[in-house]
Scaffold this motif. Sequence first.
Motif, PDB file in Angstrom:
ATOM      1  N   ILE A 151       0.834  -1.204   0.000  1.00  0.00           N
ATOM      2  CA  ILE A 151       0.000   0.000   0.000  1.00  0.00           C
ATOM      3  C   ILE A 151       0.869   1.254   0.000  1.00  0.00           C
ATOM      4  CG2 ILE A 151      -1.610   1.364   1.398  1.00  0.00           C
ATOM      5  CD1 ILE A 151      -2.912  -1.310   2.209  1.00  0.00           C
ATOM      6  N   GLU A 152       1.949   1.242   0.775  1.00  0.00           N
ATOM      7  CA  GLU A 152       2.861   2.388   0.787  1.00  0.00           C
ATOM      8  C   GLU A 152       3.487   2.600  -0.586  1.00  0.00           C
ATOM      9  OE1 GLU A 152       3.398   4.740   3.115  1.00  0.00           O
ATOM     10  OE2 GLU A 152       1.666   3.739   4.020  1.00  0.00           O
ATOM     11  N   GLU A 153       3.842   1.508  -1.266  1.00  0.00           N
ATOM     12  CA  GLU A 153       4.418   1.635  -2.605  1.00  0.00           C
ATOM     13  C   GLU A 153       3.395   2.192  -3.589  1.00  0.00           C
ATOM     14  OE1 GLU A 153       7.547   1.245  -3.721  1.00  0.00           O
ATOM     15  OE2 GLU A 153       8.049   1.017  -1.597  1.00  0.00           O
ATOM     16  N   LEU A 154       2.136   1.797  -3.430  1.00  0.00           N
ATOM     17  CA  LEU A 154       1.090   2.300  -4.321  1.00  0.00           C
ATOM     18  C   LEU A 154       0.907   3.804  -4.178  1.00  0.00           C
ATOM     19  CD1 LEU A 154      -1.575  -0.524  -3.852  1.00  0.00           C
ATOM     20  CD2 LEU A 154      -0.338  -0.015  -5.956  1.00  0.00           C
ATOM     21  N   LYS A 155       1.231   4.345  -3.003  1.00  0.00           N
ATOM     22  CA  LYS A 155       1.058   5.775  -2.755  1.00  0.00           C
ATOM     23  C   LYS A 155       2.282   6.601  -3.138  1.00  0.00           C
ATOM     24  CE  LYS A 155      -0.064   5.276   1.615  1.00  0.00           C
ATOM     25  NZ  LYS A 155      -0.509   5.610   2.994  1.00  0.00           N
ATOM     26  N   LYS A 156       3.421   5.944  -3.381  1.00  0.00           N
ATOM     27  CA  LYS A 156       4.670   6.684  -3.570  1.00  0.00           C
ATOM     28  C   LYS A 156       4.797   7.327  -4.939  1.00  0.00           C
ATOM     29  CE  LYS A 156       7.835   4.316  -0.381  1.00  0.00           C
ATOM     30  NZ  LYS A 156       9.024   3.430  -0.304  1.00  0.00           N
ATOM     31  N   ASP A 157       4.662   6.507  -5.985  1.00  0.00           N
ATOM     32  CA  ASP A 157       5.013   6.944  -7.332  1.00  0.00           C
ATOM     33  C   ASP A 157       3.780   7.154  -8.196  1.00  0.00           C
ATOM     34  OD1 ASP A 157       7.791   6.779  -6.842  1.00  0.00           O
ATOM     35  OD2 ASP A 157       7.698   4.607  -7.136  1.00  0.00           O
ATOM     36  N   ARG A 158       3.934   8.054  -9.166  1.00  0.00           N
ATOM     37  CA  ARG A 158       2.837   8.299 -10.101  1.00  0.00           C
ATOM     38  C   ARG A 158       2.697   7.151 -11.087  1.00  0.00           C
ATOM     39  NH1 ARG A 158      -0.412  12.251 -11.666  1.00  0.00           N
ATOM     40  NH2 ARG A 158      -1.085  12.365 -13.838  1.00  0.00           N
ATOM     41  N   ARG A 159       3.814   6.587 -11.515  1.00  0.00           N
ATOM     42  CA  ARG A 159       3.783   5.462 -12.447  1.00  0.00           C
ATOM     43  C   ARG A 159       3.974   4.169 -11.670  1.00  0.00           C
ATOM     44  NH1 ARG A 159       3.828   7.020 -17.602  1.00  0.00           N
ATOM     45  NH2 ARG A 159       4.424   4.942 -18.302  1.00  0.00           N
ATOM     46  N   LEU A 160       3.100   3.213 -11.908  1.00  0.00           N
ATOM     47  CA  LEU A 160       3.085   1.976 -11.134  1.00  0.00           C
ATOM     48  C   LEU A 160       3.175   0.761 -12.052  1.00  0.00           C
ATOM     49  CD1 LEU A 160       0.139   2.887  -8.752  1.00  0.00           C
ATOM     50  CD2 LEU A 160       2.576   2.965  -8.192  1.00  0.00           C
ATOM     51  N   LYS A 161       4.000  -0.173 -11.655  1.00  0.00           N
ATOM     52  CA  LYS A 161       4.121  -1.452 -12.344  1.00  0.00           C
ATOM     53  C   LYS A 161       3.729  -2.531 -11.340  1.00  0.00           C
ATOM     54  CE  LYS A 161       7.490  -4.222 -14.920  1.00  0.00           C
ATOM     55  NZ  LYS A 161       8.897  -4.262 -15.388  1.00  0.00           N
ATOM     56  N   ILE A 162       2.560  -3.145 -11.552  1.00  0.00           N
ATOM     57  CA  ILE A 162       1.980  -4.053 -10.562  1.00  0.00           C
ATOM     58  C   ILE A 162       1.968  -5.477 -11.114  1.00  0.00           C
ATOM     59  CG2 ILE A 162      -0.025  -4.559  -9.132  1.00  0.00           C
ATOM     60  CD1 ILE A 162      -0.877  -1.663  -9.432  1.00  0.00           C
ATOM     61  N   VAL A 163       2.501  -6.408 -10.329  1.00  0.00           N
ATOM     62  CA  VAL A 163       2.422  -7.830 -10.658  1.00  0.00           C
ATOM     63  C   VAL A 163       1.261  -8.428  -9.874  1.00  0.00           C
ATOM     64  CG1 VAL A 163       3.574 -10.068 -10.568  1.00  0.00           C
ATOM     65  CG2 VAL A 163       4.895  -8.014 -11.124  1.00  0.00           C
ATOM     66  N   PHE A 164       0.316  -9.031 -10.594  1.00  0.00           N
ATOM     67  CA  PHE A 164      -0.828  -9.704  -9.990  1.00  0.00           C
ATOM     68  C   PHE A 164      -0.644 -11.220 -10.088  1.00  0.00           C
ATOM     69  CE2 PHE A 164      -2.585  -5.614 -11.241  1.00  0.00           C
ATOM     70  CZ  PHE A 164      -3.432  -5.288 -10.194  1.00  0.00           C
ATOM     71  N   ARG A 165      -1.235 -11.931  -9.133  1.00  0.00           N
ATOM     72  CA  ARG A 165      -1.249 -13.399  -9.171  1.00  0.00           C
ATOM     73  C   ARG A 165      -2.693 -13.872  -9.037  1.00  0.00           C
ATOM     74  NH1 ARG A 165       2.228 -15.684  -4.698  1.00  0.00           N
ATOM     75  NH2 ARG A 165       3.890 -15.047  -6.144  1.00  0.00           N
ATOM     76  N   HIS A 166      -3.124 -14.702  -9.985  1.00  0.00           N
ATOM     77  CA  HIS A 166      -4.490 -15.216  -9.938  1.00  0.00           C
ATOM     78  C   HIS A 166      -4.691 -16.156  -8.755  1.00  0.00           C
ATOM     79  CE1 HIS A 166      -5.790 -13.453 -13.607  1.00  0.00           C
ATOM     80  NE2 HIS A 166      -5.032 -14.173 -14.394  1.00  0.00           N
ATOM     81  N   ALA A 167      -5.886 -16.122  -8.198  1.00  0.00           N
ATOM     82  CA  ALA A 167      -6.281 -17.113  -7.202  1.00  0.00           C
ATOM     83  C   ALA A 167      -6.508 -18.455  -7.894  1.00  0.00           C
ATOM     84  CB  ALA A 167      -7.565 -16.671  -6.501  1.00  0.00           C
ATOM     85  N   LEU A 187     -21.048 -24.696  -8.076  1.00  0.00           N
ATOM     86  CA  LEU A 187     -20.302 -23.625  -7.418  1.00  0.00           C
ATOM     87  C   LEU A 187     -18.959 -23.411  -8.108  1.00  0.00           C
ATOM     88  CD1 LEU A 187     -22.360 -24.575  -5.203  1.00  0.00           C
ATOM     89  CD2 LEU A 187     -20.610 -24.040  -3.518  1.00  0.00           C
ATOM     90  N   THR A 188     -18.580 -22.147  -8.248  1.00  0.00           N
ATOM     91  CA  THR A 188     -17.214 -21.790  -8.612  1.00  0.00           C
ATOM     92  C   THR A 188     -16.590 -21.114  -7.405  1.00  0.00           C
ATOM     93  OG1 THR A 188     -17.795 -21.471 -10.940  1.00  0.00           O
ATOM     94  CG2 THR A 188     -15.733 -20.488 -10.178  1.00  0.00           C
ATOM     95  N   LEU A 189     -15.442 -21.618  -6.974  1.00  0.00           N
ATOM     96  CA  LEU A 189     -14.758 -21.093  -5.797  1.00  0.00           C
ATOM     97  C   LEU A 189     -13.338 -20.695  -6.159  1.00  0.00           C
ATOM     98  CD1 LEU A 189     -16.392 -23.980  -4.844  1.00  0.00           C
ATOM     99  CD2 LEU A 189     -16.044 -22.856  -2.649  1.00  0.00           C
ATOM    100  N   ILE A 190     -12.777 -19.790  -5.364  1.00  0.00           N
ATOM    101  CA  ILE A 190     -11.379 -19.422  -5.525  1.00  0.00           C
ATOM    102  C   ILE A 190     -10.677 -19.512  -4.181  1.00  0.00           C
ATOM    103  CG2 ILE A 190     -11.762 -17.918  -7.513  1.00  0.00           C
ATOM    104  CD1 ILE A 190     -11.511 -15.526  -5.601  1.00  0.00           C
ATOM    105  N   ARG A 191      -9.367 -19.706  -4.248  1.00  0.00           N
ATOM    106  CA  ARG A 191      -8.521 -19.721  -3.055  1.00  0.00           C
ATOM    107  C   ARG A 191      -7.351 -18.775  -3.325  1.00  0.00           C
ATOM    108  NH1 ARG A 191      -7.136 -25.495  -1.645  1.00  0.00           N
ATOM    109  NH2 ARG A 191      -9.369 -25.419  -1.174  1.00  0.00           N
ATOM    110  N   PRO A 192      -7.328 -17.594  -2.666  1.00  0.00           N
ATOM    111  CA  PRO A 192      -6.251 -16.633  -2.927  1.00  0.00           C
ATOM    112  C   PRO A 192      -4.876 -17.262  -2.772  1.00  0.00           C
ATOM    113  CG  PRO A 192      -7.976 -15.611  -1.626  1.00  0.00           C
ATOM    114  CD  PRO A 192      -8.311 -17.073  -1.701  1.00  0.00           C
ATOM    115  N   ALA A 193      -4.002 -16.965  -3.742  1.00  0.00           N
ATOM    116  CA  ALA A 193      -2.666 -17.566  -3.757  1.00  0.00           C
ATOM    117  C   ALA A 193      -1.754 -16.897  -2.743  1.00  0.00           C
ATOM    118  CB  ALA A 193      -2.070 -17.445  -5.152  1.00  0.00           C
TER     119      ALA A 193
END
Length: 228
Positions: free
Chosen positions: A125-141, A222-228
Amino acid sequence: MAARRSRCFFACCAKPEESARADVIKPDELPATVSWDLTTDTGSHSTVEDEELALDEFVVQLSRAEAVGFDLETVCGKLLVARLLGSGHAIAWNACHWDDHRQTLRPGDRIVSVNGVEGDSSVLIEELKKDRRLKIVFRHAMEYNVSLTRGRRGLGICVVGGHAKMDMLKISAMKDGLVEDFNNSHDEPKIMVGDRIVAVNGVSLDPEGMLHQLKSSSDMDLTLIRPA
């Protein structure tokens, strides 16, 4: 960045005599949900090929200014996508990647790093607030499907949902019932506390609608997810 708290509903799909013994999760015990202002940076999206990533990870680049189109949830130090909004970067990104399910943003996806920095939710969260340009790596559940037929037994699960920033039902407790029978008769994946129900009989993005299906349907897909 202040966390936002919203109403929740608690519903137990265990047998009636077991409902009183289920653990009730109160609103102030729910994980905090956070959001911030970002904007789409057209043409600046990187692809999976640009990064050394696992098969379930992908990269999005953007700059801060307008709504990004999703809200976040903190769970046990993880920073997760809680809900996709009706407009913003997430919708545009998914529209551009409609033919590649591996690169579409979904509820339950985890932010792994921001501008190369990894860590728990507070660090990210702190990194998200620091810079105007953001490079975010997401991981699927991890996503999996389960079919259940009620019969005479209750489901034997308790779920929490209705959080204003969540489009899922979180399994908060399990008791003797249909789900336990399923787990005992099947190999992996087994349904676990902490898994999130994201669709029931085709109903998705609607916690109360999914809850209605869980309570009233004899046959449930049902479709379920488990956060990675």
